[in-house]
Design an enzyme around this catalytic site. Sequence first.
Site, mmCIF file in Angstrom:
data_model
loop_
_atom_site.group_PDB
_atom_site.id
_atom_site.type_symbol
_atom_site.label_atom_id
_atom_site.label_comp_id
_atom_site.label_asym_id
_atom_site.label_seq_id
_atom_site.Cartn_x
_atom_site.Cartn_y
_atom_site.Cartn_z
ATOM 1 N N SER A 119 0.783 -1.106 0.054
ATOM 2 C CA SER A 119 0.031 -0.005 0.070
ATOM 3 C C SER A 119 0.748 1.348 0.052
ATOM 4 O O SER A 119 2.072 1.270 0.521
ATOM 5 C CB SER A 119 -0.695 0.011 1.275
ATOM 6 O OG SER A 119 -1.365 1.178 1.554
ATOM 7 N N TYR A 143 -1.864 0.311 10.320
ATOM 8 C CA TYR A 143 -1.983 -0.488 8.999
ATOM 9 C C TYR A 143 -0.871 -0.223 8.162
ATOM 10 O O TYR A 143 -0.255 -1.404 7.672
ATOM 11 C CB TYR A 143 -3.287 0.287 8.474
ATOM 12 C CG TYR A 143 -3.341 -0.186 6.918
ATOM 13 C CD1 TYR A 143 -3.783 -1.421 6.727
ATOM 14 C CD2 TYR A 143 -3.038 0.798 5.791
ATOM 15 C CE1 TYR A 143 -4.054 -1.928 5.159
ATOM 16 C CE2 TYR A 143 -3.213 0.493 4.747
ATOM 17 C CZ TYR A 143 -3.652 -0.926 4.297
ATOM 18 O OH TYR A 143 -3.923 -1.407 3.062
ATOM 19 N N LYS A 147 2.113 -3.413 6.372
ATOM 20 C CA LYS A 147 2.482 -3.527 5.045
ATOM 21 C C LYS A 147 3.863 -3.495 4.926
ATOM 22 O O LYS A 147 4.605 -4.426 4.323
ATOM 23 C CB LYS A 147 1.938 -2.278 4.272
ATOM 24 C CG LYS A 147 0.508 -2.375 4.149
ATOM 25 C CD LYS A 147 -0.052 -3.622 3.347
ATOM 26 C CE LYS A 147 -1.505 -3.814 3.301
ATOM 27 N NZ LYS A 147 -2.008 -5.255 2.673
ATOM 28 N N ASN A 172 -5.173 4.450 -4.500
ATOM 29 C CA ASN A 172 -6.506 4.102 -3.967
ATOM 30 C C ASN A 172 -7.121 3.267 -5.235
ATOM 31 O O ASN A 172 -7.672 3.758 -6.329
ATOM 32 C CB ASN A 172 -7.240 5.490 -4.006
ATOM 33 C CG ASN A 172 -6.847 6.214 -2.669
ATOM 34 O OD1 ASN A 172 -5.710 6.641 -2.848
ATOM 35 N ND2 ASN A 172 -7.714 6.212 -1.591
HETATM 36 N N1 LIG Z 1 -8.631 -1.127 -1.779
HETATM 37 C C1 LIG Z 1 -7.607 -0.193 -1.729
HETATM 38 O O1 LIG Z 1 -7.641 0.925 -2.256
HETATM 39 C C2 LIG Z 1 -6.330 -0.671 -1.348
HETATM 40 C C3 LIG Z 1 -5.389 0.307 -1.246
HETATM 41 C C4 LIG Z 1 -4.027 -0.255 -0.893
HETATM 42 C C5 LIG Z 1 -3.669 -1.468 -0.319
HETATM 43 N N2 LIG Z 1 -5.016 -2.271 -0.453
HETATM 44 C C6 LIG Z 1 -4.691 -3.663 -0.048
HETATM 45 O O2 LIG Z 1 -5.052 -4.640 -1.114
HETATM 46 C C7 LIG Z 1 -5.552 -5.761 -0.415
HETATM 47 C C8 LIG Z 1 -7.077 -5.970 -0.777
HETATM 48 O O3 LIG Z 1 -7.837 -4.750 -0.534
HETATM 49 P P1 LIG Z 1 -9.549 -4.779 -0.569
HETATM 50 O O4 LIG Z 1 -9.972 -3.402 -0.871
HETATM 51 O O5 LIG Z 1 -9.829 -5.575 -1.904
HETATM 52 O O6 LIG Z 1 -9.999 -5.187 0.549
HETATM 53 P P2 LIG Z 1 -11.286 -6.230 1.143
HETATM 54 O O7 LIG Z 1 -11.439 -6.269 2.581
HETATM 55 O O8 LIG Z 1 -12.230 -6.312 0.057
HETATM 56 O O9 LIG Z 1 -10.415 -7.746 0.800
HETATM 57 C C9 LIG Z 1 -9.620 -8.466 1.688
HETATM 58 C C10 LIG Z 1 -10.034 -9.863 1.692
HETATM 59 O O10 LIG Z 1 -9.329 -10.277 2.745
HETATM 60 C C11 LIG Z 1 -10.027 -11.235 3.557
HETATM 61 N N3 LIG Z 1 -9.347 -11.449 5.067
HETATM 62 C C12 LIG Z 1 -9.207 -10.514 5.751
HETATM 63 N N4 LIG Z 1 -8.381 -11.026 6.936
HETATM 64 C C13 LIG Z 1 -8.162 -12.417 6.666
HETATM 65 C C14 LIG Z 1 -7.731 -13.615 7.339
HETATM 66 N N5 LIG Z 1 -6.776 -13.422 8.469
HETATM 67 N N6 LIG Z 1 -7.581 -14.511 6.775
HETATM 68 C C15 LIG Z 1 -8.033 -15.021 5.412
HETATM 69 N N7 LIG Z 1 -8.796 -13.779 4.643
HETATM 70 C C16 LIG Z 1 -8.801 -12.586 5.426
HETATM 71 C C17 LIG Z 1 -11.318 -10.447 3.861
HETATM 72 O O11 LIG Z 1 -12.520 -11.350 4.100
HETATM 73 C C18 LIG Z 1 -11.531 -9.917 2.361
HETATM 74 O O12 LIG Z 1 -12.175 -10.739 1.481
HETATM 75 C C19 LIG Z 1 -5.447 -5.497 1.187
HETATM 76 O O13 LIG Z 1 -4.542 -6.319 1.394
HETATM 77 C C20 LIG Z 1 -5.603 -3.890 1.235
HETATM 78 O O14 LIG Z 1 -4.744 -3.640 2.271
HETATM 79 C C21 LIG Z 1 -6.281 -1.831 -0.780
#
Ligand SMILES: NC(=O)c1ccc[n+]([C@@H]2O[C@H](COP(=O)([O-])OP(=O)(O)OC[C@H]3O[C@@H](n4cnc5c(N)ncnc54)[C@H](O)[C@@H]3O)[C@@H](O)[C@H]2O)c1
Length: 331
Positions: A119, A143, A147, A172
Amino acid sequence: MNLLVAGGAGYVGSAVARRLSTSGHRVVVVDDLSAGHAEAVDGIRGIRLLRADLAAPGLDRALAAAGPVEAVLHFAGKIAVGESFADPEGYRRANVTGSEALLAWARAAGVRRFVFSSSAGVYGTPEKVPVPESAPLRPVSPYGETKVAVEERLAGAAKEWGLGAVALRYFNASGATDGGRHGEDHRPETHLIPRLLAAAASGSAVPIYGTDGPTPDGTCVRDYVHIEDLVEAHVRALDAVRPGEVRAFNVGAGSGASVREVIAAAERVTGRTVRTKDEPPRRGDPPSLVADISLAARELAWKPTRGLEEILASAWSWHRGRPGGYSGRRG
Ligand SMILES: NC(=O)c1ccc[n+]([C@@H]2O[C@H](COP(=O)([O-])OP(=O)(O)OC[C@H]3O[C@@H](n4cnc5c(N)ncnc54)[C@H](O)[C@@H]3O)[C@@H](O)[C@H]2O)c1
């Protein structure tokens, strides 16, 4: 290839899992469904869902059903910066302990390729914007710290047992996939675009956190990348893995928009007025966070193809098609 997609029932993971399965890979999704939606991957040919918490004991047993795996894509974790201040331990458990367990399993299973969802949060409040990958990693939230910790574990695995990894540092992620199969439905939703579209639909007010920061209009500037462009970055990352190395790439649009600019664009796209409510800045929110994407352009031959209006138009169409989100039960 046989692929394991951890967190593949979530927003980004499900879109990537679907793309990989339609390109002919065999995909096993592992997700505890704490935040994801089984419906996001249900019925997609070539995808199987295993329900398991990466951080719980017995991961080996749960993943025995996955069969042979050649590469892992790791999206699983908790994602809300604000919540991470209230529950830093929960964030360390889900994000760091979960990743350590997944890496231990991957080592034993003979996996040599790994792609990780990092991230922009690793940079904290960068001195230089757009921020390059070489900037110091100084996260300002628990958070962001998780990462950085996982990127460090990947470096350890590369050195100790020759894992090849790519860490994609997303800015984002936003919008919905073409055809509207995957869209953003976090519960609770903390991301600006889905929140403001919900406000546009309902007539409620969307909060603006911080209105007199050091940015042109005083509101936070962020870099929004379309989910389809992000999916493409994963496809290229999988090919760019080099044994024994961790390569980190920013994945963003390479340009920023302030909260007020996003709201104005949303009003144009939706034809509705968005009511706003000024609130104090949130902890852990840098004023400006925009990606320097020249490294990904050079090394992955990747660049974003869609702008903010396309992001908003796809997200609006997804929102209108599914007003209650997945299962019609948006929180
Ligand atoms: N959405 C964004 O803008 C963004 C930005 C930067 C980084 N990220 C990173 O990208 C990844 C995906 O983001 P997203 O927006 O799809 O989030 P999301 O919450 O939709 O997806 C994360 C998934 O991980 C699963 N999960 C969480 N903890 C778990 C565990 N202990 N065991 C098994 N499954 C688990 C959740 O059920 C969920 O389905 C994340 O790691 C997030 O930190 C996202």
